[in-house]
Design an enzyme around this catalytic site. Structure first.
Site, PDB file in Angstrom:
ATOM      1  N   GLY A  61      -7.317   3.856  -1.555  1.00 40.69           N
ATOM      2  CA  GLY A  61      -7.537   4.338  -0.146  1.00 40.69           C
ATOM      3  C   GLY A  61      -6.899   5.461   0.274  1.00 40.69           C
ATOM      4  CG  ASP A 117      -6.187   2.994   3.309  1.00 44.04           C
ATOM      5  OD1 ASP A 117      -5.017   2.211   3.144  1.00 44.04           O
ATOM      6  OD2 ASP A 117      -7.342   3.028   2.853  1.00 44.04           O
ATOM      7  CG  ASP A 120      -6.308  -5.407   8.181  1.00 46.62           C
ATOM      8  OD1 ASP A 120      -6.258  -5.731   9.434  1.00 46.62           O
ATOM      9  OD2 ASP A 120      -7.022  -5.888   7.410  1.00 46.62           O
ATOM     10  CB  THR A 121      -2.646  -8.557   6.780  1.00 46.92           C
ATOM     11  OG1 THR A 121      -2.546  -8.006   5.356  1.00 46.92           O
ATOM     12  CG2 THR A 121      -4.234  -9.010   7.036  1.00 46.92           C
ATOM     13  N   GLY A 122      -0.450  -5.973   6.837  1.00 45.12           N
ATOM     14  CA  GLY A 122       0.704  -5.578   6.214  1.00 45.12           C
ATOM     15  C   GLY A 122       1.075  -6.185   5.071  1.00 45.12           C
ATOM     16  CG  LEU A 125       2.088  -0.863   3.702  1.00 44.04           C
ATOM     17  CD1 LEU A 125       1.671  -0.313   5.199  1.00 44.04           C
ATOM     18  CD2 LEU A 125       2.692   0.661   2.851  1.00 44.04           C
ATOM     19  CE  LYS A 148      -8.853  -2.604  10.380  1.00 39.54           C
ATOM     20  NZ  LYS A 148      -9.665  -3.504   9.443  1.00 39.54           N
ATOM     21  NE  ARG A 182     -12.522   4.200  -2.833  1.00 44.52           N
ATOM     22  CZ  ARG A 182     -11.823   3.242  -2.255  1.00 44.52           C
ATOM     23  NH1 ARG A 182     -11.090   3.362  -1.201  1.00 44.52           N
ATOM     24  NH2 ARG A 182     -11.465   2.070  -2.965  1.00 44.52           N
TER      25      ARG A 182
HETATM   26  P1  IMP Z   1      -3.209  -5.184   4.492  1.00 45.33           P
HETATM   27  O1  IMP Z   1      -2.642  -5.454   3.152  1.00 45.33           O
HETATM   28  O2  IMP Z   1      -4.156  -6.254   5.081  1.00 45.33           O
HETATM   29  O3  IMP Z   1      -2.599  -4.354   5.434  1.00 45.33           O
HETATM   30  O4  IMP Z   1      -4.382  -4.197   3.998  1.00 45.33           O
HETATM   31  C1  IMP Z   1      -4.235  -2.827   3.774  1.00 45.33           C
HETATM   32  C2  IMP Z   1      -5.460  -2.581   2.604  1.00 45.33           C
HETATM   33  O5  IMP Z   1      -6.436  -3.029   2.805  1.00 45.33           O
HETATM   34  C3  IMP Z   1      -5.392  -0.810   2.990  1.00 45.33           C
HETATM   35  O6  IMP Z   1      -4.879  -0.275   1.959  1.00 45.33           O
HETATM   36  C4  IMP Z   1      -7.019  -0.853   2.820  1.00 45.33           C
HETATM   37  O7  IMP Z   1      -7.240  -0.235   1.472  1.00 45.33           O
HETATM   38  C5  IMP Z   1      -7.729  -1.912   3.219  1.00 45.33           C
HETATM   39  N1  IMP Z   1      -8.361  -1.950   4.443  1.00 45.33           N
HETATM   40  C6  IMP Z   1      -7.699  -2.656   5.341  1.00 45.33           C
HETATM   41  N2  IMP Z   1      -8.591  -2.429   6.571  1.00 45.33           N
HETATM   42  C7  IMP Z   1      -9.739  -1.714   6.257  1.00 45.33           C
HETATM   43  C8  IMP Z   1     -10.720  -1.073   6.906  1.00 45.33           C
HETATM   44  O8  IMP Z   1     -11.021  -1.320   7.946  1.00 45.33           O
HETATM   45  N3  IMP Z   1     -11.714  -0.307   5.976  1.00 45.33           N
HETATM   46  C9  IMP Z   1     -11.429  -0.054   4.676  1.00 45.33           C
HETATM   47  N4  IMP Z   1     -10.404  -0.978   3.899  1.00 45.33           N
HETATM   48  C10 IMP Z   1      -9.402  -1.439   4.585  1.00 45.33           C
HETATM   49 MG    MG Z   2      -5.842   0.558   0.199  1.00 50.16          MG
END
Ligand code: IMP
Ligand code: MG
Length: 193
Positions: A61, A117, A120-122, A125, A148, A182
């Site tokens: 992403g 990019d 979201d949940t974290g 990272l 988000k 993308r």
């Molecule tokens: P996390 O681990 O839940 O924070 O998710 C992070 C990853 O999920 C990001 O690097 C994105 O690749 C993907 N992601 C989260 N939300 C979205 C969205 O709204 N659209 C597309 N990809 C997302």
């Molecule tokens: Mg990603």
């Protein structure tokens, strides 16, 4: 959200090309200035190190965002790629983060910048940050294009955020749904039936 949702395709534009490009250029300049500040404080030993700033984009992403960001950073840097995934296939809700391949293991004493990019949940990272912190970097920064606005358990606080967005699934400028969209120049919501 259930897997049975029908995706129509790209919907409303949240951020257009010009807005993104101005914001990303500004972020790159800020980040470069802060890194310069750190570099100036390094001791002589560290200063002689050839590879002090390491940029670590989380693929897939972050590749479009990173390409623009690094070109507004007038700074010597090396770039290492990390691949993670948390939204397999057609899912629009996180399935927990997974790394593909390995994290570079020589980040000790370096100024490391993780680029993603969207936060979201974290989970993604948090996973990557943990593996880097174990190596004792000289500094560690987190840059995300989008944050988000969702309640999250994770303690991840990015040092630089491009834009805050509501809890909607978005695509474009590197972000995908099921591998698609993308290449859109704007950041848009995903339209579902
Ligand atoms: P996390 O681990 O839940 O924070 O998710 C992070 C990853 O999920 C990001 O690097 C994105 O690749 C993907 N992601 C989260 N939300 C979205 C969205 O709204 N659209 C597309 N990809 C997302
Ligand atoms: Mg990603």
């Amino acid at each position: 959200m259930s897997e049975a949702i029908k995706v129509r395709g790209p919907g409303k534009v949240l951020f257009g090309e010009e807005e993104i490009s101005e914001r990303v250029a500004w972020m790159g300049r800020e980040l470069a200035r802060d890194l310069e500040g750190d570099l100036a404080k390094d001791d002589e030993d560290a200063q002689s190190h050839p590879d002090r700033v390491v940029i670590l984009p989380i693929l897939t992403g972050a590749f479009v965002f990173t390409a623009d960001l690094i070109r507004s950073m007038p700074l010597k840097m090396s770039i290492r790629l990390v691949t993670a995934s948390s939204y397999p296939g057609e899912a629009t809700t996180s399935r927990g983060a997974r790394l593909r391949g390995v994290i570079p293991s020589d980040l000790g004493g370096r100024h490391v910048v993780i680029i993603d990019d969207i936060l979201d949940t974290g989970n993604t990272l948090e996973l990557v940050r943990g593996l880097i912190l174990e190596q004792n970097p000289a500094s560690l920064r987190i840059v995300v294009l989008l944050d988000k606005q969702v309640p999250r358990h994770s303690e991840i606080t990015p040092n630089y955020v491009g834009f805050e967005i509501p809890d909607e699934f978005v695509v474009g400028y590197g972000l995908d749904w099921n591998g698609y969209y993308r290449n859109l120049r704007e950041i848009v919501t995903l339209e579902v039936e």
